[in-house]
Write an enzyme that holds these catalytic residues in place. Structure first.
Site, PDB file in Angstrom:
ATOM      1  NE  ARG A  41      11.665  22.444  24.830  1.00 34.24           N
ATOM      2  CZ  ARG A  41      10.735  22.081  25.734  1.00 34.24           C
ATOM      3  NH1 ARG A  41      10.260  20.848  25.747  1.00 34.24           N
ATOM      4  NH2 ARG A  41      10.297  22.960  26.614  1.00 34.24           N
ATOM      5  CE1 TYR A  51      27.634   6.942   9.477  1.00 28.97           C
ATOM      6  CE2 TYR A  51      25.977   7.290  11.167  1.00 28.97           C
ATOM      7  CZ  TYR A  51      27.065   7.736  10.442  1.00 28.97           C
ATOM      8  OH  TYR A  51      27.597   8.967  10.705  1.00 28.97           O
ATOM      9  CG  ASP A  57      18.797   3.107   8.993  1.00 33.13           C
ATOM     10  OD1 ASP A  57      18.432   3.602   7.908  1.00 33.13           O
ATOM     11  OD2 ASP A  57      19.651   3.633   9.726  1.00 33.13           O
ATOM     12  CE  LYS A  98      23.748  10.149   5.256  1.00 41.10           C
ATOM     13  NZ  LYS A  98      23.381  10.547   6.623  1.00 41.10           N
TER      14      LYS A  98
END
Length: 384
Positions: free
Chosen positions: A54, A106, A177, A202
């Site tokens: 983690r 988005y 972004d 992506k």
């Protein structure tokens, strides 16, 4: 000593800025998947550098170094999805803080801002960051400017250098972004941004086979804050998914070149189709952001949005395409066509969608690496 080297971009896609890793002495060409939740200590107060996945895992760490090198950043953090990265980013802010955000984002980002972050008393103003006077939105509680460029799905372009100068003048963070262009075509940190976001699902992954997200930062202070957040909320990318993204990045430069080449050809072809009203692609000289794109990016990418004559035509195209798949997401080697109104932006209020130009006649293409003649043939029969 394994000193960082300033390699060219295609080489960075394979190795980052370091050929070897200190945690692997096997000579494996494909970086290993360290599928371990925890790591043993040699003794009290003595660590291998890894304690618990983690916090950090060797495979994730290697991926982060590669992505950091591609964006010329100080540090990169890998998350379980693009939205997990943005959600963690928002933990930098506290109740009462104000963020100026692009208005064409988005839909998942807008959903997060409006339904989660507003609930936590973070304030947002949406602006056309490519055209509006950003300074008119700034107030004492403003902490950041958040932009996509090009935007999803209307392909609006923001001048990153100009926006960075405003952010610096007012002491604000500039968050960009960069998913649509990837670090192959654009490096916002080099243009003055403080934080870069990627949906690694992506173009970085490139094969539509896993989810991932990244934050890349330009300073030690931001790195420390976000490292504390990622270990606390536990949204780091898993080892196997990290390996998949590493594998995808190896061909990033080759894929981006082919995909952009196909996109330019399709944009030119669509210009001559009588059923197509408008084409939104920064690679066309008629696009209002064409000159800004040339000044801040090394290419135009392979995302293309177009408007057809009516909703019936849009529906017919979606039912007729064969090679091109009607699906959400983008950036993979397969060409996908998306209907933003009911898919990526379904949760955006109708009035806001329409104000941004997202109507029932808008279609978005993520163009892949197929033979260009095959793609055009498929679009031609779908537009008959």
């Amino acid at each position: 000593m394994n000193k960082p080297v300033n390699y060219g971009f295609p080489t960075k896609c394979l190795y980052g800025n370091q050929i070897t890793s200190s945690c692997d002495n096997t000579g494996a060409i494909s970086f290993p998947i360290y599928q371990s939740a925890t790591f043993a200590h040699p003794g009290l107060g003595n660590s291998t550098g890894y304690d618990y996945s983690r916090l950090q895992n060797p495979t994730r760490e290697h991926l982060e170094k590669v992505v950091c090198s591609l964006e010329n950043g100080y540090d990169a953090l890998a998350f379980s999805s693009g939205m997990a990265a943005i959600a963690a980013l928002m933990e930098l802010f506290k109740p009462g803080d104000h963020i100026i955000s692009g208005n064409d984002l988005y839909g998942g980002s807008i959903r997060l801002f409006d339904n989660i972050n507003r609930k936590n008393l973070i304030e947002f103003d949406y602006a056309d960051t490519g055209r509006d006077d950003i300074t008119s939105y700034i107030k004492p509680s403003t902490k950041a400017i958040y932009v996509e460029t090009p935007t999803n799905p209307m392909m609006n372009v923001t001048d990153i250098r100009k926006t960075a100068a405003i952010a610096k003048e007012y002491g604000l963070l500039l968050i960009v972004d960069n998913t649509f262009l990837s670090p192959y075509f654009q490096n916002p940190l080099d243009l003055g941004a403080d934080i870069v976001i990627h949906s690694g699902t992506k173009f970085l992954g490139g094969h539509n086979d896993t989810l991932a997200g990244f934050l890349v930062v330009n300073s030690e202070a931001l790195s420390e804050k976000l490292r504390f957040i990622i270990k606390t909320i536990g949204s780091g990318l898993a080892p196997f998914d990290s390996w998949l993204i590493l594998r995808g990045i190896k061909t990033l430069s080759i894929r981006m070149e082919r995909q952009e080449q196909n996109a330019i050809e399709i944009a030119r072809w669509l210009q001559h189709n009588p059923k197509v009203r408008n084409i939104y692609f920064p690679g066309l000289p008629t696009h209002p952001g064409y000159e800004i794109s040339k000044s801040q990016s090394r290419g135009f990418g392979s995302m293309l949005t177009f408007e057809v004559e009516d909703a019936e035509t849009a529906s017919l195209i979606l039912s007729r395409v064969k090679l091109i798949r009607f699906a959400e997401s983008l950036g993979g080697v397969e060409t996908l066509i998306t209907y933003p109104m009911t898919q990526t932006h379904a949760d955006v209020p109708q009035a806001e969608r329409e104000r941004n130009g997202i109507t029932d006649t808008i279609l978005r293409l993520s163009i892949g690496i197929e033979d260009i003649d095959d793609l055009i043939d498929d679009l031609s029969q779908a537009l008959q």
